[in-house]
Motif scaffolding. Structure first.
Motif, short mmCIF file in Angstrom:
data_model
loop_
_atom_site.label_atom_id
_atom_site.label_comp_id
_atom_site.label_asym_id
_atom_site.label_seq_id
_atom_site.Cartn_x
_atom_site.Cartn_y
_atom_site.Cartn_z
N PRO A 153 -5.67 72.93 38.21
CA PRO A 153 -5.00 72.40 37.03
C PRO A 153 -4.44 73.50 36.13
CG PRO A 153 -7.36 72.32 36.72
CD PRO A 153 -7.14 72.76 38.14
N PHE A 154 -3.40 73.16 35.37
CA PHE A 154 -2.80 74.11 34.44
C PHE A 154 -3.84 74.67 33.46
CE2 PHE A 154 1.62 72.00 34.87
CZ PHE A 154 1.98 72.90 35.86
N SER A 155 -4.84 73.87 33.15
CA SER A 155 -5.83 74.29 32.15
C SER A 155 -6.61 75.53 32.57
CB SER A 155 -6.81 73.14 31.88
OG SER A 155 -7.46 72.74 33.07
N LEU A 156 -6.55 75.90 33.85
CA LEU A 156 -7.25 77.10 34.30
C LEU A 156 -6.62 78.37 33.75
CD1 LEU A 156 -8.02 76.54 38.10
CD2 LEU A 156 -9.67 76.78 36.24
N GLY A 157 -5.33 78.30 33.43
CA GLY A 157 -4.63 79.51 33.03
C GLY A 157 -4.42 80.42 34.23
N ALA A 158 -4.62 81.73 34.04
CA ALA A 158 -4.47 82.67 35.15
C ALA A 158 -5.70 82.63 36.05
CB ALA A 158 -4.25 84.08 34.61
N TYR A 159 -5.50 82.89 37.33
CA TYR A 159 -6.60 82.89 38.28
C TYR A 159 -6.20 83.73 39.50
CZ TYR A 159 -3.62 79.37 40.47
OH TYR A 159 -2.55 78.72 41.03
N PRO A 160 -7.15 84.18 40.30
CA PRO A 160 -6.82 84.94 41.50
C PRO A 160 -5.96 84.11 42.44
CG PRO A 160 -9.15 85.13 41.01
CD PRO A 160 -8.60 84.08 40.10
N GLY A 161 -4.91 84.70 42.96
CA GLY A 161 -4.06 83.97 43.88
C GLY A 161 -2.65 83.77 43.37
N LEU A 162 -2.43 84.00 42.10
CA LEU A 162 -1.10 83.76 41.54
C LEU A 162 -0.04 84.70 42.10
CD1 LEU A 162 -1.80 82.99 37.77
CD2 LEU A 162 -0.85 81.45 39.47
N TYR A 163 -0.47 85.72 42.81
CA TYR A 163 0.49 86.68 43.37
C TYR A 163 1.27 86.09 44.55
CZ TYR A 163 -3.87 87.25 45.91
OH TYR A 163 -5.06 86.99 46.57
N GLY A 164 0.80 85.02 45.14
CA GLY A 164 1.59 84.42 46.22
C GLY A 164 0.77 83.61 47.20
N PRO A 165 1.44 82.76 47.99
CA PRO A 165 0.76 81.88 48.94
C PRO A 165 0.22 82.64 50.15
CG PRO A 165 3.12 81.71 49.22
CD PRO A 165 2.91 82.58 48.01
N PHE A 166 -0.78 82.06 50.78
CA PHE A 166 -1.31 82.63 52.02
C PHE A 166 -2.03 81.54 52.81
CE2 PHE A 166 -4.65 83.31 48.83
CZ PHE A 166 -5.79 82.87 49.48
#
Length: 229
Positions: A153-166
């Protein structure tokens, strides 16, 4: 048959025809699409995906290919691959749909665990009708025993993984697991134990942060309802 002197054409045909048919069935189904797959080495990924027993997919931007509807896939491919002709776009759409039937259906379907950022289900791809169909399909697919869908959810803010799909591909022993990273012009495979373990650790964190499957269905259903209002 040459060794045993079997020259009768009818007898030779009875023996050879099933052998030829079996060889034909062993050819990868995607070979007929090689002209659009080979330039980006996508056929190499399909070969690996075909042998995987489970796939752990993380997508912060788009619905994973294995869960895309035909309309959604067409909208994504035509927008992202502006170098392709309409015929090539349609060929890649067919590849995407055949992938789904091949890997998620049949007697021995692969297990798919898909973690999506909420942006994936809120980003308008194609028309409203296309998005409604896509969200409805995510709800349906998530009820299948071999498919799990979770939403970040958007409420998480930043989190590991935002650099790209895998995608983490898991195989039966002794074949080691690997990580696949998709790029516009090429694909990258990570095979070292350190790299794979790192992505597994990130994926475990994402799975823990995401909404559970039931909560995910509720959120997707709510977003789908908003599109209909």
């Amino acid at each position: 048959m040459d060794c045993y002197g079997i020259d009768d054409p009818a007898v030779r045909a009875d023996v050879l025809d099933p052998v030829r048919a079996d060889k034909e069935q062993q050819k990868p189904w995607w070979r007929k699409y090689s002209t659009v797959l080979t330039p980006t080495q996508y056929d190499g990924y399909l070969a690996l995906e075909a042998g995987a027993v489970s796939l752990s997919s993380y997508q912060p931007m788009l619905v994973p290919g294995l869960l895309q509807t035909e309309g959604y896939a067409r909208a994504v491919i035509s927008r992202m691959r502006m170098d392709l002709t309409p015929q090539q776009v349609e060929a890649l759409v067919k590849v995407r749909i055949e992938r789904q039937h091949s890997r998620l259906g049949g007697d021995q379907p692969a297990k798919l665990w898909a973690i999506l950022d909420e942006a994936v289900v809120r980003r308008a791809v194609g028309s409203e009708a296309v998005m409604r169909d896509q969200l409805d399909w995510l709800l349906t697919a998530g009820e299948q025993p071999n498919i799990t869908v979770q939403l970040l959810p958007f409420s998480l803010g930043a989190y590991p993984g935002l650099y790209g799909p895998f995608v983490i591909l898991t195989f039966t022993d002794p074949t080691p697991d690997l990580v696949w990273l998709e790029n516009p012009r090429n694909s990258v495979y990570l095979e070292t134990a350190d790299d794979v373990d790192h992505y597994k650790e990130v994926y475990d964190h994402l799975r823990a942060c995401a909404l559970g499957p039931s909560e995910t269905r509720t959120r997707i259903a709510q977003i789908s309802k908003e599109l209909r209002s």
